[in-house]
Design an enzyme around this catalytic site. Sequence first.
Site, PDB file in Angstrom:
ATOM      1  N   TYR A  97       0.855  -1.203   0.000  1.00 11.60           N
ATOM      2  CA  TYR A  97       0.000   0.000   0.000  1.00 11.60           C
ATOM      3  C   TYR A  97       0.888   1.250   0.000  1.00 11.60           C
ATOM      4  CZ  TYR A  97      -3.292   3.630   1.326  1.00 11.60           C
ATOM      5  OH  TYR A  97      -4.030   4.789   1.353  1.00 11.60           O
ATOM      6  N   LYS A 152       1.255   4.261  -2.868  1.00 14.94           N
ATOM      7  CA  LYS A 152       1.052   5.688  -2.610  1.00 14.94           C
ATOM      8  C   LYS A 152       2.340   6.483  -2.850  1.00 14.94           C
ATOM      9  CE  LYS A 152      -3.354   5.886  -1.821  1.00 14.94           C
ATOM     10  NZ  LYS A 152      -4.260   6.749  -2.593  1.00 14.94           N
TER      11      LYS A 152
END
Length: 224
Positions: free
Chosen positions: A148, A152
Amino acid sequence: KIALITGGTSGIGKACAELYLKNDFNVIITGRRLDRLAEFKSQFEDGRVHVLCFDVRNESQVIDSLNSLPEEWKNIDILVNNAGLALGLSRFFDGNSQHWDTMIDTNVKGLLYVSKVVSNWMKNVQKGHIVNIGSIAGKEVYMNGNVYCASKHAVDALTQAMRIELAEFNVRVSAVHPGAVDTEFSEVRFEGDKEKADQVYVGFENLIAEDIADAVIYITSRKP
Ligand code: NDP
Ligand code: 8X3
């Protein structure tokens, strides 16, 4: 003026859509849950909200769906690339590769598919502002956040790339990188385990979706 917000069916995207509507914009929201899109549209007077149902991971769906917009709705002033998610929270060596694919396909490739179509429209009219919803996870890496966080960090890099590459066309590119916001995010991350999700927001004062919408609207209402 027209704002297009991806992932407008809940959380940050929905709050952005509501605030743009309050600020006299017409709004296009997207998402996969048709019932939520229809319910949102029904709350506002005719002609102010347009909804599009598609999965950002599917490039041909993205292209066909955006191209299906009536011509007057293609004149988009602001694109908020918000659709995104986390799945799982474990060390990478225990990770689930399907979760990795979904996060990368949604947060990185989905953002690119939508941005490619919309930025070409913006380039043609030499105006527009794109706001990417990154995350503190795109600035710092935390234990068990691995993929994750990587997705990002990619959003952060793509924001900078898009800004450099679109500047000469008078298209601006910004990002907002929030810390923890209490939305459906953690319920999605833990695949419906609400008890586990609620634990994420214990012991500190989290942000709420409207805080992020405020920041997005602040950025896009500055003078050129
Ligand atoms: P929510 O789960 O409440 O909202 C996520 C939105 O993204 C939904 O509208 C969902 O719509 C949409 N979405 C997810 N996957 C897809 C897909 N494949 N295709 C189309 N739409 C999709 O979470 P948040 O509002 O918190 O998250 C919004 C963004 O903010 C994400 O990019 C997230 O990474 C980021 N963020 C969140 C933080 C937080 O703590 N909550 C902090 C920092 C950043 P649908 O399911 O209908 O398709
Ligand atoms: C969501 C915020 O810190 O839970 O991007 O990753 S965090």
